[in-house]
Design a protein around this motif. Structure first.
Motif, PDB file in Angstrom:
ATOM      1  N   LYS A  73       0.841  -1.198   0.000  1.00 22.22           N
ATOM      2  CA  LYS A  73       0.000   0.000   0.000  1.00 22.22           C
ATOM      3  C   LYS A  73       0.880   1.253   0.000  1.00 22.22           C
ATOM      4  O   LYS A  73       0.608   2.211  -0.722  1.00 22.22           O
ATOM      5  CB  LYS A  73      -0.925   0.015   1.215  1.00 22.22           C
ATOM      6  N   SER A  74       1.926   1.226   0.796  1.00 24.40           N
ATOM      7  CA  SER A  74       2.841   2.364   0.858  1.00 24.40           C
ATOM      8  C   SER A  74       3.535   2.580  -0.480  1.00 24.40           C
ATOM      9  O   SER A  74       3.689   3.720  -0.931  1.00 24.40           O
ATOM     10  CB  SER A  74       3.892   2.142   1.951  1.00 24.40           C
ATOM     11  N   CYS A  78       3.251   5.914  -2.823  1.00 22.02           N
ATOM     12  CA  CYS A  78       4.448   6.641  -3.285  1.00 22.02           C
ATOM     13  C   CYS A  78       4.424   6.863  -4.791  1.00 22.02           C
ATOM     14  O   CYS A  78       4.699   7.971  -5.271  1.00 22.02           O
ATOM     15  CB  CYS A  78       5.715   5.881  -2.899  1.00 22.02           C
ATOM     16  N   MET A 108       0.384   7.911   3.941  1.00 26.28           N
ATOM     17  CA  MET A 108       1.390   6.946   4.406  1.00 26.28           C
ATOM     18  C   MET A 108       1.300   6.761   5.923  1.00 26.28           C
ATOM     19  O   MET A 108       1.398   5.646   6.428  1.00 26.28           O
ATOM     20  CB  MET A 108       2.793   7.423   4.028  1.00 26.28           C
ATOM     21  N   SER A 112       0.330   3.261   7.808  1.00 30.12           N
ATOM     22  CA  SER A 112       1.332   2.643   8.671  1.00 30.12           C
ATOM     23  C   SER A 112       0.942   2.634  10.153  1.00 30.12           C
ATOM     24  O   SER A 112       1.713   2.158  10.982  1.00 30.12           O
ATOM     25  CB  SER A 112       2.680   3.336   8.488  1.00 30.12           C
TER      26      SER A 112
END
Length: 128
Positions: A73-74, A78, A108, A112
């Motif tokens: 996902k991160s 990005c 993000m 997270s």
């Protein structure tokens, strides 16, 4: 070989966009965006080949699948934010580029949060 095709497409698109820039900047920006999105979708094929390898590594290491999900996902955030930010900068909209970058950073952080929670639980368990 797919990367060679993508690189050639990008070079061709850049030449075409440079050629039409004097006639119509709006069409140029639309063409750049279309080319960038097309390249992004074709680049997903590279990630598709990597996912099973990462899944196997995470299974072998005994690490929770949640971390793999957070990682991908991160990575997606990005790439999307970089594409949008670069496009805004190309259009001369630096303020919008900064805003999309800020939104990406917040996204993000949001993605997270489970990782931070697990970290706090590990530290708490070590201290007690």
């Amino acid at each position: 070989m797919k990367i060679f095709t993508i690189a050639c497409f990008c070079i061709f698109s850049a030449i075409v966009c440079k050629a039409i820039e004097k006639d119509s900047r709006e069409i140029k920006y639309a063409a750049v965006l279309a080319a960038a999105v097309l390249v992004l979708f074709h680049s997903v094929a590279f990630v598709k080949d990597v996912i099973p390898v990462f899944e196997d590594l995470f299974i072998l290491s005994g690490i929770d699948d949640m971390y793999l999900t957070i990682l991908f996902k991160s990575l997606g955030i990005c790439y999307i934010v970089q594409l949008a930010s670069d496009y805004c900068k190309d259009c001369g909209e630096n303020a919008l580029a900064s805003q999309v970058t800020l939104a990406g950073k917040l996204a993000m952080l949001s993605v997270s949060l489970p990782l931070f929670k697990a970290f706090v639980e590990i530290v708490k368990a070590l201290l007690t």
